[in-house]
Design a protein around this motif. Structure first.
Motif, PDB file in Angstrom:
ATOM      1  N   ARG A 193     -51.233 -14.894  -7.174  1.00 19.36           N
ATOM      2  CA  ARG A 193     -50.209 -15.920  -7.026  1.00 19.36           C
ATOM      3  C   ARG A 193     -50.847 -17.293  -6.790  1.00 19.36           C
ATOM      4  NH1 ARG A 193     -45.468 -17.867  -8.611  1.00 19.36           N
ATOM      5  NH2 ARG A 193     -47.214 -19.001  -9.530  1.00 19.36           N
ATOM      6  N   PHE A 194     -51.931 -17.362  -6.003  1.00 23.63           N
ATOM      7  CA  PHE A 194     -52.600 -18.643  -5.770  1.00 23.63           C
ATOM      8  C   PHE A 194     -53.437 -19.063  -6.971  1.00 23.63           C
ATOM      9  CE2 PHE A 194     -51.727 -17.964  -1.207  1.00 23.63           C
ATOM     10  CZ  PHE A 194     -51.317 -19.245  -0.863  1.00 23.63           C
ATOM     11  N   LEU A 195     -53.964 -18.097  -7.705  1.00 24.12           N
ATOM     12  CA  LEU A 195     -54.687 -18.437  -8.939  1.00 24.12           C
ATOM     13  C   LEU A 195     -53.760 -19.173  -9.892  1.00 24.12           C
ATOM     14  CD1 LEU A 195     -57.019 -16.051 -10.918  1.00 24.12           C
ATOM     15  CD2 LEU A 195     -55.263 -17.352 -12.114  1.00 24.12           C
ATOM     16  N   LEU A 196     -52.488 -18.790  -9.894  1.00 24.20           N
ATOM     17  CA  LEU A 196     -51.506 -19.398 -10.782  1.00 24.20           C
ATOM     18  C   LEU A 196     -50.732 -20.503 -10.061  1.00 24.20           C
ATOM     19  CD1 LEU A 196     -50.309 -16.189 -12.631  1.00 24.20           C
ATOM     20  CD2 LEU A 196     -51.788 -18.005 -13.505  1.00 24.20           C
ATOM     21  N   THR A 197     -51.478 -21.515  -9.619  1.00 19.74           N
ATOM     22  CA  THR A 197     -50.893 -22.717  -9.028  1.00 19.74           C
ATOM     23  C   THR A 197     -51.532 -23.933  -9.689  1.00 19.74           C
ATOM     24  OG1 THR A 197     -52.560 -22.776  -7.259  1.00 19.74           O
ATOM     25  CG2 THR A 197     -50.469 -21.644  -6.774  1.00 19.74           C
ATOM     26  N   ARG A 198     -50.954 -25.102  -9.448  1.00 24.14           N
ATOM     27  CA  ARG A 198     -51.489 -26.326 -10.052  1.00 24.14           C
ATOM     28  C   ARG A 198     -52.872 -26.661  -9.511  1.00 24.14           C
ATOM     29  NH1 ARG A 198     -46.260 -30.457 -10.071  1.00 24.14           N
ATOM     30  NH2 ARG A 198     -44.721 -28.927 -10.835  1.00 24.14           N
ATOM     31  N   GLU A 199     -53.113 -26.354  -8.239  1.00 26.60           N
ATOM     32  CA  GLU A 199     -54.404 -26.713  -7.641  1.00 26.60           C
ATOM     33  C   GLU A 199     -55.526 -25.763  -8.024  1.00 26.60           C
ATOM     34  OE1 GLU A 199     -51.279 -28.458  -4.871  1.00 26.60           O
ATOM     35  OE2 GLU A 199     -51.529 -26.668  -6.106  1.00 26.60           O
ATOM     36  N   SER A 200     -55.212 -24.625  -8.583  1.00 29.92           N
ATOM     37  CA  SER A 200     -56.235 -23.699  -9.052  1.00 29.92           C
ATOM     38  C   SER A 200     -57.011 -24.335 -10.197  1.00 29.92           C
ATOM     39  CB  SER A 200     -55.577 -22.397  -9.531  1.00 29.92           C
ATOM     40  OG  SER A 200     -56.458 -21.638 -10.320  1.00 29.92           O
ATOM     41  N   THR A 201     -58.338 -24.191 -10.177  1.00 31.80           N
ATOM     42  CA  THR A 201     -59.178 -24.806 -11.206  1.00 31.80           C
ATOM     43  C   THR A 201     -59.366 -23.920 -12.434  1.00 31.80           C
ATOM     44  OG1 THR A 201     -61.151 -23.952 -10.075  1.00 31.80           O
ATOM     45  CG2 THR A 201     -60.455 -26.201  -9.528  1.00 31.80           C
ATOM     46  N   VAL A 202     -58.735 -22.774 -12.466  1.00 35.79           N
ATOM     47  CA  VAL A 202     -58.801 -21.909 -13.644  1.00 35.79           C
ATOM     48  C   VAL A 202     -58.218 -22.671 -14.842  1.00 35.79           C
ATOM     49  CG1 VAL A 202     -57.899 -19.789 -14.680  1.00 35.79           C
ATOM     50  CG2 VAL A 202     -58.683 -19.797 -12.308  1.00 35.79           C
ATOM     51  N   PRO A 203     -58.881 -22.646 -16.002  1.00 35.96           N
ATOM     52  CA  PRO A 203     -58.378 -23.381 -17.173  1.00 35.96           C
ATOM     53  C   PRO A 203     -56.933 -23.023 -17.516  1.00 35.96           C
ATOM     54  CG  PRO A 203     -60.608 -22.600 -17.584  1.00 35.96           C
ATOM     55  CD  PRO A 203     -60.166 -21.977 -16.288  1.00 35.96           C
ATOM     56  N   ASP A 204     -56.176 -24.030 -17.969  1.00 37.26           N
ATOM     57  CA  ASP A 204     -54.758 -23.830 -18.263  1.00 37.26           C
ATOM     58  C   ASP A 204     -54.526 -22.734 -19.304  1.00 37.26           C
ATOM     59  OD1 ASP A 204     -54.037 -25.742 -16.449  1.00 37.26           O
ATOM     60  OD2 ASP A 204     -53.796 -27.353 -17.931  1.00 37.26           O
ATOM     61  N   ASP A 322     -44.481 -19.261 -13.522  1.00 43.88           N
ATOM     62  CA  ASP A 322     -44.583 -20.689 -13.231  1.00 43.88           C
ATOM     63  C   ASP A 322     -45.910 -21.009 -12.558  1.00 43.88           C
ATOM     64  OD1 ASP A 322     -44.120 -19.423 -10.839  1.00 43.88           O
ATOM     65  OD2 ASP A 322     -42.691 -20.890 -10.085  1.00 43.88           O
ATOM     66  N   LEU A 323     -46.198 -22.301 -12.461  1.00 43.55           N
ATOM     67  CA  LEU A 323     -47.417 -22.809 -11.818  1.00 43.55           C
ATOM     68  C   LEU A 323     -47.004 -23.831 -10.754  1.00 43.55           C
ATOM     69  CD1 LEU A 323     -49.615 -23.398 -15.003  1.00 43.55           C
ATOM     70  CD2 LEU A 323     -49.814 -21.496 -13.386  1.00 43.55           C
ATOM     71  N   PRO A 324     -46.561 -23.366  -9.600  1.00 42.77           N
ATOM     72  CA  PRO A 324     -46.091 -24.297  -8.563  1.00 42.77           C
ATOM     73  C   PRO A 324     -47.225 -25.014  -7.862  1.00 42.77           C
ATOM     74  CG  PRO A 324     -46.108 -22.076  -7.709  1.00 42.77           C
ATOM     75  CD  PRO A 324     -46.493 -21.966  -9.168  1.00 42.77           C
ATOM     76  N   ARG A 325     -46.900 -26.065  -7.164  1.00 46.08           N
ATOM     77  CA  ARG A 325     -47.831 -26.667  -6.219  1.00 46.08           C
ATOM     78  C   ARG A 325     -47.997 -25.709  -5.050  1.00 46.08           C
ATOM     79  NH1 ARG A 325     -45.564 -30.330  -3.583  1.00 46.08           N
ATOM     80  NH2 ARG A 325     -47.430 -31.369  -2.779  1.00 46.08           N
ATOM     81  N   VAL A 326     -49.184 -25.691  -4.460  1.00 43.74           N
ATOM     82  CA  VAL A 326     -49.446 -24.772  -3.354  1.00 43.74           C
ATOM     83  C   VAL A 326     -48.469 -25.022  -2.204  1.00 43.74           C
ATOM     84  CG1 VAL A 326     -51.098 -24.232  -1.518  1.00 43.74           C
ATOM     85  CG2 VAL A 326     -51.854 -24.286  -3.908  1.00 43.74           C
TER      86      VAL A 326
END
Length: 350
Positions: A193-204, A322-326
């Motif tokens: 769930r945190f990997l899929l957030t806006r602040e995660s640096t994983v490529p889009d 979705d990709l929410p803000r943390v």
């Protein structure tokens, strides 16, 4: 939402962002800390100097408590523990049980020791050695995982120990936090769930790979490093599953050499690690594949190339769109959980 865990570590909300290799860096960890949760830096894929820099950068981004995940069996585990002490890091988490002496050292300097466990006997052992709390990950979780579902593993461990227990594996929203609290857990931990957030640096593009999956989109494979590993189903994973021992061994040999150069480990350290794993009953191929794992994860999560790497994932990926803000994620989870618990407390089950 105050619990025994929030009181222990000094955070506002009982929500933990796990120390995911190549994912849990200063940006994600500090965002979690600023939102009132506990963010944990992943140090297993960092050199000592990179860890020192990451701690300083995280500290520059937040004044709130955060943690660092350490490999208990790493060659320099003691030195890294000294770094946490010197920098005043609040929490030391572990995927493998740390030695009693290391737990004592960290606790003597006011650091909360938080191992992850996959069985009641493991929880009893680390608590007897002084662990302050434990994270319990059921089989729904991503990365290295067991075969027992959270709904069974969690009550078994709650019955076995008397320290705060944080539930992991299958959590992603307020309903999960409310359910964990009803079981008796003091909080939840989440990775995917945190990997899929806006602040995660994983490529889009890689994040989209997760968002496109359904509940059947992950698989537990032993072909990465010989241990059960939950990852996204990809063409590479399918190929690994079909590959014979010679193909896997050759791939692992190349990646082991790359990981040695990237991590700064000596060949001697890798050999000693291999001997330790051999004593635990693993085959030569599995030993070599253990060094293969970080590079396969890096190719997917950092380089953005699922064709060349694997993508660790919990089953919850099949429910995320979705990709929410943390900050929005944590605030929403806590608000929804509080509303659910209030309704249940009022006798409403609708």
């Amino acid at each position: 939402m105050k619990t025994a865990f929030t009181e222990l570590v000094g955070v506002r909300h009982p929500v933990v962002q796990t120390g995911m290799g190549w994912v849990a860096g200063p940006r994600l960890v500090s965002a979690t800390a600023e939102a009132g949760g506990l963010g944990i830096l992943a140090s297993a894929t960092m050199t000592y100097d990179e860890l020192a820099a990451a701690i300083k950068e995280t500290r520059s981004r937040t004044v709130n408590p955060f943690g660092v995940n350490l490999r208990a069996d790493a060659e320099d585990a003691g030195r890294r523990a000294d770094l946490l002490i010197a920098e005043g890091v609040r929490v030391a988490s572990f995927a493998l049980a740390p030695k009693r002496e290391l737990i004592t050292k960290l606790k003597d300097h006011g650091i909360v020791v938080l191992p992850s466990v996959g069985a009641a006997r493991h929880a009893e052992k680390v608590v007897a050695w002084g662990a302050d709390a434990v994270v319990v990950q059921g089989g729904e979780g991503g990365g290295h995982t067991g075969g027992v579902a959270t709904t069974l593993l969690l009550p078994a461990i709650l019955d076995a120990v008397n320290v705060p227990v944080v539930a992991a594996g299958g959590f992603f929203d307020g309903r999960g936090l409310a359910a964990a609290r009803a079981y008796g857990a003091a909080g939840i931990a989440m990775g995917t769930r945190f990997l899929l957030t806006r602040e995660s640096t994983v490529p889009d593009a890689v994040k989209q790979q997760y968002l496109d999956r359904d509940l059947g989109g992950t698989v537990v494979t032993r072909k990465v490093d010989g241990m059960p590993h939950r990852v996204l189903r990809t063409e590479l994973v399918d190929a690994l599953e079909k590959s014979g021992p010679l193909t896997g061994f050759a791939r692992a040999a190349v990646n082991a050499a790359r990981f040695r150069r990237l991590s700064g480990l000596s060949w001697g350290a890798l050999v000693r690690e291999g001997l330790r794993l051999r004593h635990s009953g693993r085959t030569r191929a599995q030993v070599l594949m253990a060094a293969n794992t970080p590079m396969l994860l890096r190719a997917g999560l950092v380089d953005g190339d699922p064709a060349a790497g694997v993508l660790a994932s919990g089953q919850v990926a099949g429910l995320l769109r979705d990709l929410p803000r943390v900050a929005d994620l944590i605030e929403g989870i806590v608000a929804d959980a509080e509303a659910i618990l209030r309704r249940l407390g009022d006798g409403c089950c609708a």
